[in-house]
Design a protein around this motif. Structure first.
Motif, short mmCIF file in Angstrom:
data_model
loop_
_atom_site.label_atom_id
_atom_site.label_comp_id
_atom_site.label_asym_id
_atom_site.label_seq_id
_atom_site.Cartn_x
_atom_site.Cartn_y
_atom_site.Cartn_z
N THR A 1 28.62 -17.14 -10.59
CA THR A 1 27.76 -18.11 -11.28
C THR A 1 26.32 -18.04 -10.75
O THR A 1 25.57 -18.98 -10.83
CB THR A 1 28.30 -19.53 -11.09
OG1 THR A 1 28.35 -19.78 -9.67
CG2 THR A 1 29.66 -19.70 -11.70
N SER A 2 25.95 -16.86 -10.14
CA SER A 2 24.56 -16.70 -9.64
C SER A 2 23.57 -16.74 -10.78
O SER A 2 23.85 -16.23 -11.87
CB SER A 2 24.42 -15.35 -8.93
OG SER A 2 25.09 -15.38 -7.71
N PHE A 3 22.45 -17.38 -10.52
CA PHE A 3 21.39 -17.38 -11.56
C PHE A 3 20.01 -17.26 -10.93
O PHE A 3 19.81 -17.58 -9.76
CB PHE A 3 21.48 -18.64 -12.43
CG PHE A 3 21.17 -19.92 -11.70
CD1 PHE A 3 19.84 -20.32 -11.47
CD2 PHE A 3 22.20 -20.76 -11.25
CE1 PHE A 3 19.56 -21.49 -10.80
CE2 PHE A 3 21.92 -21.93 -10.58
CZ PHE A 3 20.59 -22.31 -10.35
N VAL A 4 19.10 -16.77 -11.73
CA VAL A 4 17.66 -16.84 -11.40
C VAL A 4 16.97 -17.38 -12.64
O VAL A 4 17.00 -16.75 -13.70
CB VAL A 4 17.09 -15.45 -11.02
CG1 VAL A 4 15.59 -15.55 -10.79
CG2 VAL A 4 17.77 -14.88 -9.79
N HIS A 5 16.41 -18.58 -12.51
CA HIS A 5 15.74 -19.20 -13.66
C HIS A 5 14.25 -19.33 -13.37
O HIS A 5 13.86 -19.79 -12.29
CB HIS A 5 16.32 -20.60 -13.93
CG HIS A 5 17.72 -20.55 -14.48
ND1 HIS A 5 18.52 -21.66 -14.59
CD2 HIS A 5 18.47 -19.51 -14.96
CE1 HIS A 5 19.69 -21.32 -15.09
NE2 HIS A 5 19.69 -20.00 -15.33
N VAL A 6 13.45 -18.90 -14.35
CA VAL A 6 12.00 -19.02 -14.18
C VAL A 6 11.49 -20.03 -15.18
O VAL A 6 11.76 -19.92 -16.38
CB VAL A 6 11.31 -17.66 -14.38
CG1 VAL A 6 9.80 -17.79 -14.16
CG2 VAL A 6 11.89 -16.62 -13.44
N LYS A 7 10.77 -21.06 -14.70
CA LYS A 7 10.24 -22.10 -15.60
C LYS A 7 8.71 -22.06 -15.55
O LYS A 7 8.11 -22.12 -14.47
CB LYS A 7 10.73 -23.48 -15.16
CG LYS A 7 12.23 -23.64 -15.35
CD LYS A 7 12.68 -25.01 -14.93
CE LYS A 7 14.21 -25.12 -15.15
NZ LYS A 7 14.75 -26.32 -14.50
N ILE A 8 8.13 -21.95 -16.76
CA ILE A 8 6.66 -21.87 -16.82
C ILE A 8 6.13 -23.12 -17.52
O ILE A 8 6.63 -23.52 -18.57
CB ILE A 8 6.21 -20.64 -17.64
CG1 ILE A 8 6.87 -19.38 -17.07
CG2 ILE A 8 4.70 -20.50 -17.63
CD1 ILE A 8 6.72 -18.18 -17.99
N LEU B 1 19.98 -14.48 -15.82
CA LEU B 1 18.53 -14.43 -15.72
C LEU B 1 17.92 -15.10 -16.92
O LEU B 1 18.17 -14.69 -18.06
CB LEU B 1 18.05 -12.98 -15.64
CG LEU B 1 18.64 -12.11 -14.52
CD1 LEU B 1 18.20 -10.65 -14.69
CD2 LEU B 1 18.20 -12.63 -13.15
N LYS B 2 17.11 -16.17 -16.71
CA LYS B 2 16.52 -16.86 -17.86
C LYS B 2 15.08 -17.26 -17.56
O LYS B 2 14.74 -17.58 -16.44
CB LYS B 2 17.33 -18.12 -18.20
CG LYS B 2 18.54 -17.84 -19.08
CD LYS B 2 19.00 -19.10 -19.78
CE LYS B 2 20.34 -18.88 -20.44
NZ LYS B 2 21.48 -19.17 -19.53
N VAL B 3 14.27 -17.27 -18.63
CA VAL B 3 12.91 -17.77 -18.48
C VAL B 3 12.69 -18.89 -19.49
O VAL B 3 13.07 -18.77 -20.64
CB VAL B 3 11.87 -16.63 -18.60
CG1 VAL B 3 12.03 -15.82 -19.87
CG2 VAL B 3 10.45 -17.16 -18.50
#
Lengths: 130, 573
Positions: B485-492, B447-449
């Protein structure tokens, strides 16, 4: 040996119903699928392997992708012929008048009941009551 | 004694003298007679004068002919007067008889009219003396009557004077003198009656003119002051006059439109052909027509014009004008449209509500019924491990029930509570949510932002929180199972007045068919989903409230990217 096919997306119901059936009938074979599509695939597999059709199908109405009714609508001639002696019981958690009316238009639907299945109901259904 | 007369001469003179005296006295008598006659005639002329004076004061011909009848007797000195009066236009016939006892009236009128009919005269006066031989048969001794005198084209009068055999000795005989007097009288009557009739006609005309003037004044007041536009056109539809209201509504002045046809400058390309045809057909057939058409004013502004056109015909049935009343009913039309739209919205809401209740009752009942089933299994269970499993499932069902209720509350909160804007940091909010959601991400999902700067936004904090929680938890829930290798990336990133937020995952993805429907209320796309089908529908509603946008791109089996565009707006606009 009585064969059951359960079609229901609810994971908890999918624990309760097989357990209830096992309590009611000692000698049973239970298949569980979480969706109409997977149920169709399973039926086709049974036809392919020339296995016996299920005696009873418990079909949930309210499911993602396709509803219980849509599942029935999608059955092919071959599949319907394979299931001609199967008794279909519609299940729902909220019994809606519209669904009852719709169920009446399908001759293969044997009954329409509210969840959950009970031991008494299954015994009565298969003629083992008392 | 100058002369001495002899007796013979004297006697002769006496005879002469006597003759003279005789002559003188006869002359004297004649003089007396003449004077009396003159006196009498003076009296008659005075009576005639009196008649004139009185008659001229009268206004109605009825009073006049009554006076005429009375005066005939006074002036002509006869016993009986008869007046016949006919008003052709009004179909009135009047017979007046004077100087007769009531019981004799019918007989005398009959005889007079018989005489008139038998001796009829076209001009002047006729005198008839009836023979005494037939005294027993005739009531009248003599009678004089005038010709029928026409006054104008409508009125006729005929006068007669007569003496009966019975009363003849008491009245002067009808002679040339009485004929002359009667003749003068008849002329007077003709002159005066003609005056009265003319005066009456004049008064009538004056009255008609006055009434017409009042009416015209009223009508032109209405036409000028009415709030409806008024057009008067000639029979070809060319404008002759328009009122103030027309000028105000259309923006065209009378001088600009005079001689033109309204359709030449009022109809717009948007005016429907059906309306145009309906109007053209009615006008060609010279029939009244009512239509509502879309017109265009001078300034190019469109308005709904309710038109009522009436053809005007003159007394001879000749078509001379069209009068058109027009009213700008744009407001009414818009109101009507608004009502229809509101109604459609209401119907939709109603349908949604039905669906909502159905789905909600389903979602609320499902976990309850599961609990019911689990309890009856526990009741008859002898295996402790089995009982433990069922207890766990009861807990899970209760959790789902609670979750459903919370989602319903959130959903209803979003639709009812006003937007309240506040300042907060998007990145901090998302990091907090990653922590809160870590319980469902147990397998160590990435999980990354990412943000270029400190993303401070002015928006509704509670709503954005609900929005992000739903989207991020979806991304986590629908990750591929057994994939490390699942991911959730949030880009603002900030783009001028808005923040663009991408929520990218490499999860199950959504099939093309389902992509169209995932924002529908209660639509559940995945059979691995245990949600209510409210989540994305609510996200859509929230974004709408915040005047933002939500977009979804997905490849089935590859992953999903949700793009949010949120306005950064410090004002509650």
């Amino acid at each position: 040996m009585i064969r059951f096919l359960l079609i229901d997306d609810d994971d908890i119901i999918s624990v309760i119903h097989p357990a209830t059936i096992q309590r009611a009938i000692s000698d049973s074979d239970i298949e569980i699928t979480p969706s109409g599509y997977e149920a169709i695939a399973l039926i086709d597999e049974l036809i392919e392997l020339q296995e016996a059709p299920p005696n009873y199908i418990f079909l949930d109405i309210n499911m993602p992708e396709i509803s219980g009714f849509e599942f029935l609508d999608r059955l092919t001639e071959t599949e319907l012929d394979f299931l001609k002696d199967s008794k279909i019981i519609m299940l729902s958690s909220s019994v809606n008048q519209k669904d009852i009316e719709r169920a009446k238009t399908y001759p293969m639907i044997r009954d329409f009941i509210s969840k959950p299945l009970t031991v008494e109901y299954i015994r009565e259904l298969v003629g083992l009551a008392n | 004694m100058p002369h001495s007369l002899n007796p013979e001469e004297l006697y002769q003179k006496y005879l002469d003298l006597q003759l003279r005296v005789t002559r003188f006295s006869s002359i004297e008598q004649e003089l007396i007679n003449t004077r009396e006659q003159l006196d009498h005639e003076l009296v008659l002329h005075k009576r005639l004068l009196k008649f004139n004076t009185e008659a001229l004061k009268l206004n109605s011909e009825k009073e006049f002919i009554q006076l005429v009848a009375e005066s005939v007797i006074d002036i002509c000195e006869t016993q009986i007067a008869y007046v016949y009066f006919l008003h052709k236009d009004r179909q009135e016939e009047e017979r007046i008889l004077e100087g007769v006892r009531k019981k004799d009236e019918a007989a005398i009128v009959g005889e007079i009219e018989k005489i008139i009919h038998y001796h009829k005269t076209a001009h002047g006066i006729k005198v008839v003396h009836q023979s005494t031989e037939h005294t027993e048969k005739n009531v009248l001794k003599s009678c004089m009557f005038s010709s029928t005198i026409d006054i104008g084209s409508d009125v006729s009068i005929l006068l007669a004077a007569a003496n009966s055999n019975e009363k003849a000795p008491f009245y002067p005989a009808i002679n040339d003198r009485s004929k002359i007097l009667f003749s003068i009288f008849v002329q007077q009557v003709e002159a005066i009656l003609s005056n009265i009739i003319t005066a009456q006609q004049n008064r009538q005309q004056m009255h008609t003119i006055a009434e017409a003037q009042i009416e015209l004044k009223k009508l032109s007041l209405i036409a000028t002051k009415t709030k409806s536009g008024v057009i008067i056109s000639d029979k070809h539809g060319r404008i002759e006059w328009v009122n103030n209201s027309f000028e105000q509504t259309t923006g065209f002045k009378l001088e600009e439109v005079i001689g033109k046809k309204p359709k030449e400058f009022l109809q717009s390309d948007l005016t429907s052909l059906e309306d145009k045809t309906k109007m053209a057909n009615a006008l060609a057939a010279k029939e009244s027509v009512e239509v509502t058409v879309l017109n265009k004013s001078k300034s190019g502004h469109h308005y709904y014009n309710q038109l009522a056109i009436t053809p005007v015909f003159d007394e001879k049935g000749e078509h001379i004008n069209f009068i058109a009343l027009q009213k700008d009913i744009t407001a009414e039309e818009n109101y009507k449209k608004e009502l229809i739209q509101k109604n459609t919205e209401l119907e939709k809401i109603n349908k949604e509500l039905d669906q909502f209740i159905y789905s909600i009752s389903h979602d609320l009942r499902s976990p309850l019924l599961s609990i019911k089933g689990l309890l009856s299994l526990i009741e008859t269970s002898v295996d402790e491990n089995e009982t433990k499993l069922y207890h766990g499932l009861i807990g899970k069902s209760v959790g789902r029930l609670d979750n459903t209720i919370l989602e319903i509350l959130e959903y209803s909160r979003n639709s009812r509570v006003d937007v309240y804007r506040d300042e907060f940091n998007l990145q901090n909010m998302i990091e907090q949510q990653f922590q809160d959601l870590s319980y469902i991400a147990e397998e160590g999902i990435d999980l990354k932002v990412f943000s270029d700067s400190s993303p401070i936004i002015f928006s509704d904090k509670t709503r954005v929180e609900t929005l992000l929680k739903n989207l991020i938890s979806n991304a986590i829930k629908y990750r591929k199972k057994n994939n490390f290798t699942s991911f959730v990336h949030v880009k603002i990133r900030r783009e001028g007045e808005v923040y663009v937020i991408d929520i990218i995952d490499n999860g199950e993805g959504i099939s093309e068919l389902n992509q169209k429907r995932v924002f529908e209320m209660f639509y559940r796309a995945s059979s691995s989903s245990q949600g209510t089908g409210l989540g994305l529908a609510m996200c859509q509603e929230i974004v709408k409230k915040l005047n933002g946008e939500i977009k979804l791109t997905s490849q089935f089996g590859e992953g999903t990217t949700i793009t949010l565009i949120l306005p950064n707006n410090p004002l509650n606009a």
